[in-house]
Design an enzyme around this catalytic site. Sequence first.
Site, PDB file in Angstrom:
ATOM      1  N   ASP A  22       0.994  -0.748   0.345  1.00 41.61           N
ATOM      2  CA  ASP A  22      -0.329  -0.164  -0.246  1.00 41.61           C
ATOM      3  C   ASP A  22       0.540   0.752   0.171  1.00 41.61           C
ATOM      4  O   ASP A  22       1.270   1.911   1.397  1.00 41.61           O
ATOM      5  CB  ASP A  22      -1.192  -0.529   1.359  1.00 41.61           C
ATOM      6  CG  ASP A  22      -1.706   1.191   1.781  1.00 41.61           C
ATOM      7  OD1 ASP A  22      -2.040   1.598   0.496  1.00 41.61           O
ATOM      8  OD2 ASP A  22      -2.464   1.278   2.331  1.00 41.61           O
ATOM      9  N   GLU A  40      -2.866  -1.652  -4.668  1.00 45.25           N
ATOM     10  CA  GLU A  40      -4.258  -1.172  -5.160  1.00 45.25           C
ATOM     11  C   GLU A  40      -4.212  -0.062  -6.292  1.00 45.25           C
ATOM     12  O   GLU A  40      -3.389   0.173  -6.842  1.00 45.25           O
ATOM     13  CB  GLU A  40      -4.586   0.211  -4.127  1.00 45.25           C
ATOM     14  CG  GLU A  40      -6.332  -0.227  -3.360  1.00 45.25           C
ATOM     15  CD  GLU A  40      -5.944   0.314  -2.192  1.00 45.25           C
ATOM     16  OE1 GLU A  40      -6.631  -0.359  -0.989  1.00 45.25           O
ATOM     17  OE2 GLU A  40      -6.049   1.971  -2.007  1.00 45.25           O
ATOM     18  N   ASP A  83      -2.547   0.477   6.749  1.00 44.71           N
ATOM     19  CA  ASP A  83      -1.116   0.876   6.171  1.00 44.71           C
ATOM     20  C   ASP A  83      -0.768  -0.829   5.654  1.00 44.71           C
ATOM     21  O   ASP A  83      -1.027  -1.464   4.702  1.00 44.71           O
ATOM     22  CB  ASP A  83      -0.482   1.645   5.718  1.00 44.71           C
ATOM     23  CG  ASP A  83      -0.993   3.047   6.216  1.00 44.71           C
ATOM     24  OD1 ASP A  83      -0.751   3.531   5.634  1.00 44.71           O
ATOM     25  OD2 ASP A  83      -0.713   2.991   7.776  1.00 44.71           O
TER      26      ASP A  83
END
Lengths: 172, 172
Positions: B14, B74, B147
């Site tokens: 992330d 992502e 995170d």
Amino acid sequence: MSFENDESIIIGIDPGTVVTGYGLIRVEKSSYRAIDYGCIRPPSGYKLSDRYLVIFEGVCALLDKHQPGVLVVETQYVHKNVQSAIKLGMARGVTIVAAKSKGIPVFEYSPTTAKMSVVGNGRASKSQVQGMVQRLLDLSALPTPEDASDALALAICHAQRLNDYSTASREI
Amino acid sequence: MSFENDESIIIGIDPGTVVTGYGLIRVEKSSYRAIDYGCIRPPSGYKLSDRYLVIFEGVCALLDKHQPGVLVVETQYVHKNVQSAIKLGMARGVTIVAAKSKGIPVFEYSPTTAKMSVVGNGRASKSQVQGMVQRLLDLSALPTPEDASDALALAICHAQRLNDYSTASREI
């Protein structure tokens, strides 16, 4: 084999996922000399992640070959297409990390500053930039493609800042 | 020394210029086991280009240590702040090129897909994701920071796709 980077060599990079222009100059007493320029074009069928790898390895190869003392990129602004801006940001990040992984500082200038520096007009066209880059570097032909010419202009812009401490340059 | 990458190990990342979360899992027959998770935090005084280098080297070190077979990030969308999106895009580009430079394929999933995959609800809160990640990986405590939990969720999302060929996963 490891060399010290050559402080008199500047590399400009105009990153993009389709074409990444590059231009290297050597700063001599009162003039600049082109060392190399051209572009990195990932094969058209490549997926995005492979394009970034081609750009990263291409930039690393140029840094290894020429050992520049500084890398210069254009400040990124967002115009219309935000998805394109993200892709460009990724190519830019890859370029910056290539330099930093070799201990090379990175500077940025806005497109307006680069044009002002080379042509004397912040709204100069790309062909005006090409013409002035050709003159300043005493090249026998117009530097092409425009991506390479823009990269050379960035390098020249930084070189001019080195001689003019009244104008701030921006390390990123 | 060089090892073959381990196809059963998945790393989720992330990325962010302030905090980059990571999470590694090993896929076993019908379960997942956490191997490592946490975050990379470039020192707060660092300039942007040095932050990218810390992220790049941090991700490379994780890849070298654990030899995962795949890296998952992502999908990036732009919300409000376009300048933040560009910075995130650069951190993302750095992460992707770290993987590709080691021959590791990169997949992406939207936040909604990852939440749906882990919690069963594409609009789940971050704390719901943490709770389900803890359960699925049989962790003794909630995975923190968020995170790292999000990175583990991305890895789990990809692992679930491996067992369900009806759902397309997206290599980038």
